[in-house]
Design a protein around this motif. Structure first.
Motif, short mmCIF file in Angstrom:
data_model
loop_
_atom_site.label_atom_id
_atom_site.label_comp_id
_atom_site.label_asym_id
_atom_site.label_seq_id
_atom_site.Cartn_x
_atom_site.Cartn_y
_atom_site.Cartn_z
N ALA A 85 37.05 -101.96 5.69
CA ALA A 85 36.50 -102.99 4.81
C ALA A 85 35.35 -103.73 5.48
N LYS A 86 34.38 -104.15 4.68
CA LYS A 86 33.28 -104.96 5.17
C LYS A 86 33.10 -106.14 4.22
N ASN A 87 33.33 -107.35 4.72
CA ASN A 87 33.15 -108.54 3.90
C ASN A 87 31.68 -108.82 3.65
N GLN A 88 31.39 -109.52 2.59
CA GLN A 88 30.00 -109.79 2.20
C GLN A 88 29.74 -111.29 2.15
N TYR A 89 28.62 -111.71 2.75
CA TYR A 89 28.16 -113.09 2.63
C TYR A 89 26.65 -113.04 2.45
N ASN A 90 26.19 -113.21 1.22
CA ASN A 90 24.76 -113.21 0.92
C ASN A 90 24.30 -114.64 0.68
N SER A 91 23.19 -115.03 1.29
CA SER A 91 22.68 -116.39 1.10
C SER A 91 21.16 -116.39 1.08
N LYS A 92 20.61 -117.20 0.18
CA LYS A 92 19.17 -117.36 0.09
C LYS A 92 18.89 -118.70 -0.57
N GLY A 115 16.21 -130.06 9.53
CA GLY A 115 16.00 -130.11 8.09
C GLY A 115 17.28 -129.83 7.33
N VAL A 116 17.12 -129.54 6.06
CA VAL A 116 18.25 -129.27 5.18
C VAL A 116 17.86 -128.14 4.23
N THR A 117 18.83 -127.32 3.87
CA THR A 117 18.57 -126.19 3.00
C THR A 117 19.62 -126.13 1.89
N ARG A 118 19.20 -125.72 0.72
CA ARG A 118 20.10 -125.51 -0.41
C ARG A 118 20.20 -124.02 -0.63
N GLN A 119 21.38 -123.45 -0.35
CA GLN A 119 21.57 -122.02 -0.37
C GLN A 119 22.38 -121.56 -1.58
N SER A 120 21.92 -120.47 -2.21
CA SER A 120 22.69 -119.78 -3.23
C SER A 120 23.51 -118.70 -2.52
N VAL A 121 24.83 -118.77 -2.66
CA VAL A 121 25.73 -117.96 -1.83
C VAL A 121 26.60 -117.06 -2.70
N GLU A 122 26.81 -115.83 -2.21
CA GLU A 122 27.78 -114.91 -2.81
C GLU A 122 28.73 -114.45 -1.70
N GLU A 123 30.03 -114.59 -1.96
CA GLU A 123 31.03 -114.20 -0.98
C GLU A 123 31.99 -113.17 -1.58
N LEU A 124 32.34 -112.17 -0.79
CA LEU A 124 33.39 -111.22 -1.17
C LEU A 124 34.16 -110.88 0.10
N GLN A 125 35.45 -111.21 0.08
CA GLN A 125 36.27 -111.07 1.28
C GLN A 125 37.55 -110.31 0.94
N TYR A 126 37.95 -109.39 1.84
CA TYR A 126 39.17 -108.62 1.67
C TYR A 126 40.22 -109.11 2.66
N ASP A 164 30.91 -117.37 -5.88
CA ASP A 164 29.47 -117.59 -5.81
C ASP A 164 29.19 -119.02 -6.24
N GLY A 165 28.17 -119.61 -5.60
CA GLY A 165 27.83 -121.00 -5.87
C GLY A 165 26.71 -121.44 -4.95
N SER A 166 26.51 -122.74 -4.87
CA SER A 166 25.44 -123.30 -4.04
C SER A 166 26.03 -124.25 -3.01
N VAL A 167 25.47 -124.22 -1.81
CA VAL A 167 25.91 -125.11 -0.74
C VAL A 167 24.68 -125.73 -0.08
N THR A 168 24.82 -126.96 0.36
CA THR A 168 23.77 -127.64 1.12
C THR A 168 24.15 -127.61 2.59
N GLN A 169 23.22 -127.16 3.44
CA GLN A 169 23.51 -127.03 4.86
C GLN A 169 22.42 -127.69 5.70
#
Length: 214
Positions: A85-92, A115-126, A164-169
């Motif tokens: 298995a390979k988990n997925q974490y996509n962010s932009k 600084g600060v960034t607002r990321q659109s994130v997709e996660e898939l974990q097994y 999937d959602g948005s996070v501020t980092q």
């Protein structure tokens, strides 16, 4: 007012303040990033930045960064590590930051970024088995069954956690810039993104830029 909005107002105030030797610049290049566990995802993304030099010591920068964009892989083996298995974490997303600079030589500058960034994130974990709970309570839950292809009774069950959602980092960076012929320059920078809700990401950015004198 969000933290991102507050920081944007502060940086805008810096931009409109009196300055000397100011200029605009653009920069673009690849980003090699590593998402920390449990995803442990490594990938090459890209970045595009628009910056404003306030004075020789300070700049502000707006950028669009894509850190990870590699697809997940479901369990497919009884013998491979983590059953293949390979988990997925996509962010932009978009980032706004301030850069403090210190001269190293006539054509070289050391800079640090905050600084600060607002990321659109997709996660898939097994997760192995069905008793473990997903890290995010609002994640979509599914079941993935791994079978040997002959006897389904020998299969293994995995819980799929999808979100999937948005996070501020927050964003911190340290790098060096070298001036080339005319108005061209190159940069290399180590960066780190972190927050209480988003997955920590470490990255190495290489970029080429061009300055437009005002």
């Amino acid at each position: 007012m969000t933290k991102l909005t507050k920081l944007s107002c502060v940086l805008l105030a810096l931009i409109t303040a009196p300055a000397i030797a100011n200029d605009l610049y653009i920069a673009a290049g690849p980003i090699y990033s590593h998402t920390e566990k449990p995803f442990d995802d490594k990938d090459v993304g890209s970045s595009f930045s628009l910056g404003y030099t306030i004075n020789p010591q300070w700049s502000v920068e707006l950028s669009y960064d894509q850190y990870n964009d590699e697809a997940a892989r479901g369990p497919n083996s009884f013998t491979a590590k983590n059953n293949g298995a390979k988990n997925q974490y996509n962010s932009k997303g978009v980032a706004i930051s301030a850069l403090g600079k210190t001269s190293l030589a006539d054509n070289a500058v050391l800079f640090y970024r905050a600084g600060v960034t607002r990321q659109s994130v997709e996660e898939l974990q097994y997760l192995s088995g069905l008793t473990q709970d997903c890290p995010r309570q609002d994640a979509y839950r599914g079941t993935h069954r791994l079978s040997d292809g002959v006897n389904p009774a020998n299969g293994l069950n995995f819980k799929m956690c999808m979100w999937d959602g948005s996070v501020t980092q927050a964003m911190l960076g340290l790098g060096a810039e070298w001036a080339l012929a005319s108005d061209w320059f190159v940069r290399t920078e180590a960066m780190h993104l972190f927050s209480g809700k988003g997955q920590a990401v470490s990255a190495l950015k290489l970029s080429v830029g061009y300055r437009f004198a005002l």
